[in-house]
Scaffold this motif. Structure first.
Motif, PDB file in Angstrom:
ATOM      1  N   LYS A  86      -3.820  -1.003   2.821  1.00 41.27           N
ATOM      2  CA  LYS A  86      -2.973  -1.084   4.004  1.00 41.27           C
ATOM      3  C   LYS A  86      -1.539  -0.676   3.665  1.00 41.27           C
ATOM      4  CE  LYS A  86      -1.675  -4.121   7.796  1.00 41.27           C
ATOM      5  NZ  LYS A  86      -1.772  -5.471   8.360  1.00 41.27           N
ATOM      6  N   THR A  87      -1.058  -1.125   2.525  1.00 43.73           N
ATOM      7  CA  THR A  87       0.279  -0.742   2.072  1.00 43.73           C
ATOM      8  C   THR A  87       0.367   0.764   1.872  1.00 43.73           C
ATOM      9  OG1 THR A  87       0.637  -2.890   1.026  1.00 43.73           O
ATOM     10  CG2 THR A  87       1.992  -1.053   0.230  1.00 43.73           C
ATOM     11  N   GLN A  88      -0.663   1.344   1.259  1.00 45.78           N
ATOM     12  CA  GLN A  88      -0.673   2.793   1.026  1.00 45.78           C
ATOM     13  C   GLN A  88      -0.697   3.558   2.343  1.00 45.78           C
ATOM     14  OE1 GLN A  88      -0.261   4.442  -1.951  1.00 45.78           O
ATOM     15  NE2 GLN A  88      -0.007   6.188  -0.577  1.00 45.78           N
ATOM     16  N   PHE A  89      -1.541   3.132   3.281  1.00 45.92           N
ATOM     17  CA  PHE A  89      -1.589   3.789   4.587  1.00 45.92           C
ATOM     18  C   PHE A  89      -0.251   3.683   5.300  1.00 45.92           C
ATOM     19  CE2 PHE A  89      -6.444   3.230   5.048  1.00 45.92           C
ATOM     20  CZ  PHE A  89      -6.679   4.542   4.652  1.00 45.92           C
ATOM     21  N   GLN A  90       0.395   2.518   5.199  1.00 47.55           N
ATOM     22  CA  GLN A  90       1.697   2.344   5.846  1.00 47.55           C
ATOM     23  C   GLN A  90       2.727   3.280   5.221  1.00 47.55           C
ATOM     24  OE1 GLN A  90       2.189   0.333   8.681  1.00 47.55           O
ATOM     25  NE2 GLN A  90       3.899   1.760   8.674  1.00 47.55           N
ATOM     26  N   ARG A  91       2.664   3.456   3.909  1.00 48.90           N
ATOM     27  CA  ARG A  91       3.573   4.394   3.246  1.00 48.90           C
ATOM     28  C   ARG A  91       3.305   5.824   3.726  1.00 48.90           C
ATOM     29  NH1 ARG A  91       4.730   5.313  -3.237  1.00 48.90           N
ATOM     30  NH2 ARG A  91       6.273   6.947  -2.896  1.00 48.90           N
ATOM     31  N   MET A  92       2.032   6.175   3.863  1.00 49.38           N
ATOM     32  CA  MET A  92       1.682   7.508   4.377  1.00 49.38           C
ATOM     33  C   MET A  92       2.281   7.725   5.757  1.00 49.38           C
ATOM     34  SD  MET A  92      -2.321   7.813   3.373  1.00 49.38           S
ATOM     35  CE  MET A  92      -2.881   7.821   1.674  1.00 49.38           C
ATOM     36  N   GLU A  93       2.193   6.705   6.601  1.00 44.46           N
ATOM     37  CA  GLU A  93       2.778   6.822   7.940  1.00 44.46           C
ATOM     38  C   GLU A  93       4.298   6.931   7.855  1.00 44.46           C
ATOM     39  OE1 GLU A  93       3.443   4.168  11.949  1.00 44.46           O
ATOM     40  OE2 GLU A  93       1.609   3.790  10.802  1.00 44.46           O
ATOM     41  N   ARG A 138     -11.861  13.926  16.144  1.00 43.57           N
ATOM     42  CA  ARG A 138     -13.280  14.304  16.081  1.00 43.57           C
ATOM     43  C   ARG A 138     -14.162  13.147  16.542  1.00 43.57           C
ATOM     44  NH1 ARG A 138     -13.301  19.172  16.751  1.00 43.57           N
ATOM     45  NH2 ARG A 138     -15.477  19.183  16.114  1.00 43.57           N
ATOM     46  N   HIS A 139     -13.572  11.963  16.679  1.00 44.08           N
ATOM     47  CA  HIS A 139     -14.209  10.816  17.324  1.00 44.08           C
ATOM     48  C   HIS A 139     -13.100   9.885  17.791  1.00 44.08           C
ATOM     49  CE1 HIS A 139     -13.760   7.342  14.554  1.00 44.08           C
ATOM     50  NE2 HIS A 139     -13.724   8.243  13.606  1.00 44.08           N
ATOM     51  N   THR A 140     -13.442   9.009  18.725  1.00 44.70           N
ATOM     52  CA  THR A 140     -12.461   8.070  19.274  1.00 44.70           C
ATOM     53  C   THR A 140     -12.950   6.634  19.136  1.00 44.70           C
ATOM     54  OG1 THR A 140     -13.440   8.267  21.475  1.00 44.70           O
ATOM     55  CG2 THR A 140     -11.587   9.748  20.952  1.00 44.70           C
ATOM     56  N   LYS A 141     -13.914   6.403  18.281  1.00 44.18           N
ATOM     57  CA  LYS A 141     -14.505   5.078  18.118  1.00 44.18           C
ATOM     58  C   LYS A 141     -13.518   4.137  17.421  1.00 44.18           C
ATOM     59  CE  LYS A 141     -18.935   7.296  17.989  1.00 44.18           C
ATOM     60  NZ  LYS A 141     -20.183   7.595  17.319  1.00 44.18           N
ATOM     61  N   PRO A 142     -13.500   2.877  17.848  1.00 45.66           N
ATOM     62  CA  PRO A 142     -12.607   1.933  17.175  1.00 45.66           C
ATOM     63  C   PRO A 142     -13.058   1.688  15.737  1.00 45.66           C
ATOM     64  CG  PRO A 142     -13.959   0.808  18.830  1.00 45.66           C
ATOM     65  CD  PRO A 142     -14.243   2.265  18.952  1.00 45.66           C
ATOM     66  N   VAL A 143     -12.065   1.571  14.850  1.00 46.54           N
ATOM     67  CA  VAL A 143     -12.313   1.324  13.430  1.00 46.54           C
ATOM     68  C   VAL A 143     -11.568   0.058  13.027  1.00 46.54           C
ATOM     69  CG1 VAL A 143     -12.036   2.202  11.073  1.00 46.54           C
ATOM     70  CG2 VAL A 143     -12.515   3.803  12.953  1.00 46.54           C
ATOM     71  N   VAL A 144     -12.303  -0.868  12.417  1.00 49.63           N
ATOM     72  CA  VAL A 144     -11.703  -2.094  11.902  1.00 49.63           C
ATOM     73  C   VAL A 144     -11.890  -2.131  10.395  1.00 49.63           C
ATOM     74  CG1 VAL A 144     -11.882  -4.612  11.811  1.00 49.63           C
ATOM     75  CG2 VAL A 144     -12.063  -3.441  13.997  1.00 49.63           C
ATOM     76  N   VAL A 145     -10.828  -2.441   9.689  1.00 51.08           N
ATOM     77  CA  VAL A 145     -10.905  -2.712   8.259  1.00 51.08           C
ATOM     78  C   VAL A 145     -10.900  -4.228   8.129  1.00 51.08           C
ATOM     79  CG1 VAL A 145      -9.807  -2.419   6.016  1.00 51.08           C
ATOM     80  CG2 VAL A 145      -9.705  -0.559   7.700  1.00 51.08           C
ATOM     81  N   LEU A 146     -12.031  -4.772   7.676  1.00 52.77           N
ATOM     82  CA  LEU A 146     -12.156  -6.219   7.517  1.00 52.77           C
ATOM     83  C   LEU A 146     -11.608  -6.576   6.136  1.00 52.77           C
ATOM     84  CD1 LEU A 146     -12.978  -8.889   8.676  1.00 52.77           C
ATOM     85  CD2 LEU A 146     -15.357  -8.365   8.135  1.00 52.77           C
ATOM     86  N   ASN A 147     -10.429  -7.149   6.137  1.00 55.14           N
ATOM     87  CA  ASN A 147      -9.649  -7.385   4.917  1.00 55.14           C
ATOM     88  C   ASN A 147      -9.983  -8.745   4.298  1.00 55.14           C
ATOM     89  OD1 ASN A 147      -7.731  -6.806   2.977  1.00 55.14           O
ATOM     90  ND2 ASN A 147      -6.039  -7.597   4.203  1.00 55.14           N
ATOM     91  N   ALA A 202      -1.800   2.299  13.430  1.00 47.40           N
ATOM     92  CA  ALA A 202      -2.390   1.407  14.436  1.00 47.40           C
ATOM     93  C   ALA A 202      -3.341   2.139  15.382  1.00 47.40           C
ATOM     94  CB  ALA A 202      -1.284   0.714  15.234  1.00 47.40           C
ATOM     95  N   GLU A 203      -3.186   3.452  15.527  1.00 49.16           N
ATOM     96  CA  GLU A 203      -4.105   4.236  16.355  1.00 49.16           C
ATOM     97  C   GLU A 203      -5.373   4.607  15.595  1.00 49.16           C
ATOM     98  OE1 GLU A 203      -2.293   7.689  18.077  1.00 49.16           O
ATOM     99  OE2 GLU A 203      -0.654   6.529  18.967  1.00 49.16           O
ATOM    100  N   LEU A 204      -5.319   4.534  14.281  1.00 51.25           N
ATOM    101  CA  LEU A 204      -6.460   4.925  13.458  1.00 51.25           C
ATOM    102  C   LEU A 204      -7.355   3.750  13.095  1.00 51.25           C
ATOM    103  CD1 LEU A 204      -4.699   7.418  11.020  1.00 51.25           C
ATOM    104  CD2 LEU A 204      -6.066   7.955  13.051  1.00 51.25           C
ATOM    105  N   ALA A 205      -6.739   2.616  12.774  1.00 57.60           N
ATOM    106  CA  ALA A 205      -7.529   1.467  12.317  1.00 57.60           C
ATOM    107  C   ALA A 205      -6.796   0.169  12.626  1.00 57.60           C
ATOM    108  CB  ALA A 205      -7.789   1.562  10.823  1.00 57.60           C
ATOM    109  N   PHE A 206      -7.600  -0.868  12.822  1.00 60.56           N
ATOM    110  CA  PHE A 206      -7.090  -2.217  13.024  1.00 60.56           C
ATOM    111  C   PHE A 206      -7.505  -3.028  11.803  1.00 60.56           C
ATOM    112  CE2 PHE A 206      -7.933  -6.593  14.500  1.00 60.56           C
ATOM    113  CZ  PHE A 206      -6.677  -6.921  14.992  1.00 60.56           C
ATOM    114  N   PHE A 207      -6.563  -3.692  11.169  1.00 61.62           N
ATOM    115  CA  PHE A 207      -6.860  -4.540  10.010  1.00 61.62           C
ATOM    116  C   PHE A 207      -7.066  -5.972  10.503  1.00 61.62           C
ATOM    117  CE2 PHE A 207      -5.419  -0.884   7.826  1.00 61.62           C
ATOM    118  CZ  PHE A 207      -5.866  -0.974   6.523  1.00 61.62           C
ATOM    119  N   ALA A 208      -8.243  -6.537  10.223  1.00 62.03           N
ATOM    120  CA  ALA A 208      -8.578  -7.902  10.625  1.00 62.03           C
ATOM    121  C   ALA A 208      -8.781  -8.749   9.386  1.00 62.03           C
ATOM    122  CB  ALA A 208      -9.841  -7.905  11.476  1.00 62.03           C
ATOM    123  N   GLU A 209      -8.346  -9.983   9.446  1.00 65.09           N
ATOM    124  CA  GLU A 209      -8.475 -10.885   8.302  1.00 65.09           C
ATOM    125  C   GLU A 209      -9.792 -11.645   8.301  1.00 65.09           C
ATOM    126  OE1 GLU A 209      -6.161 -10.681   5.830  1.00 65.09           O
ATOM    127  OE2 GLU A 209      -5.311  -9.127   7.125  1.00 65.09           O
TER     128      GLU A 209
END
Length: 179
Positions: free
Chosen positions: A139-146, A121-130, A156-163
């Motif tokens: 991030k662990t929960q999302f990885q388990r979902m995958e 429904r959108h293709t905008k980049p999403v960053v989770v600033l950790n 990795a197609e849905l969100a990029f986690f940045a430190e």
């Protein structure tokens, strides 16, 4: 670039405010516009102050029941009737999304944006600033979902986690430039 930032309106300690202030300065110096929930309180105020002080623009989208806390000197401010309208308008006004530290409201915004992206429904980049490992558990929960088949697309197609903010901004600028 119009960068939507989802984050807390709570007053937080330096562990969160210092990195937020730094990220805001980077946005403003790069000439980007902050699109945010419009509040002039807590971490939202820290980021808005930092962007504005560094020369960036402020586009706020508040909601009726929080309008009294809206920033008076934003370049643009819209007040919506409800949270659903607010989230839709935040997405519509942005080129990219950053999820910073926050509570249930921030989590609600983040998961809706990711769900919309999951369904194209959108293709905008999403960053989770950790910041300070705040989203390690998510991030662990999302990885388990995958891993267990709950996500039809790789995380990795849905969100990029940045430190840190510099990494987050570099990722967004690279993604937008590649389009």
């Amino acid at each position: 670039m119009n960068i939507c930032v989802f984050l807390s309106a709570a007053d937080l300690d330096e562990r969160y405010t210092a990195p937020a202030r730094e990220f805001a300065g980077l946005l403003g110096k790069a000439g980007h516009t902050l699109v945010w929930g419009g509040s002039d309180t807590g971490l939202m105020k820290v980021v808005a102050d930092g962007v504005q002080e560094a020369g960036g623009r402020l586009v706020g989208v508040s909601v009726d029941f929080l309008a009294a806390k809206a920033r008076a000197n934003a370049d643009e401010m819209t007040v919506t009737e409800d949270l659903a309208e607010r989230k839709a308008l935040l997405l519509a006004k942005s080129d990219a999304i950053v999820v910073m530290v926050g509570g249930t409201g921030t989590l609600d915004e983040a998961t809706e944006i990711l769900e919309l992206k999951k369904h194209a429904r959108h293709t905008k980049p999403v960053v989770v600033l950790n910041t300070a490992g705040f989203y390690d558990g998510l991030k662990t929960q999302f990885q388990r979902m995958e891993d267990e088949g709950f996500l039809p697309r790789p995380l990795a197609e849905l969100a990029f986690f940045a430190e840190d903010g510099a990494t987050a901004l570099a990722y967004l600028e690279g993604e937008i430039a590649a389009r």
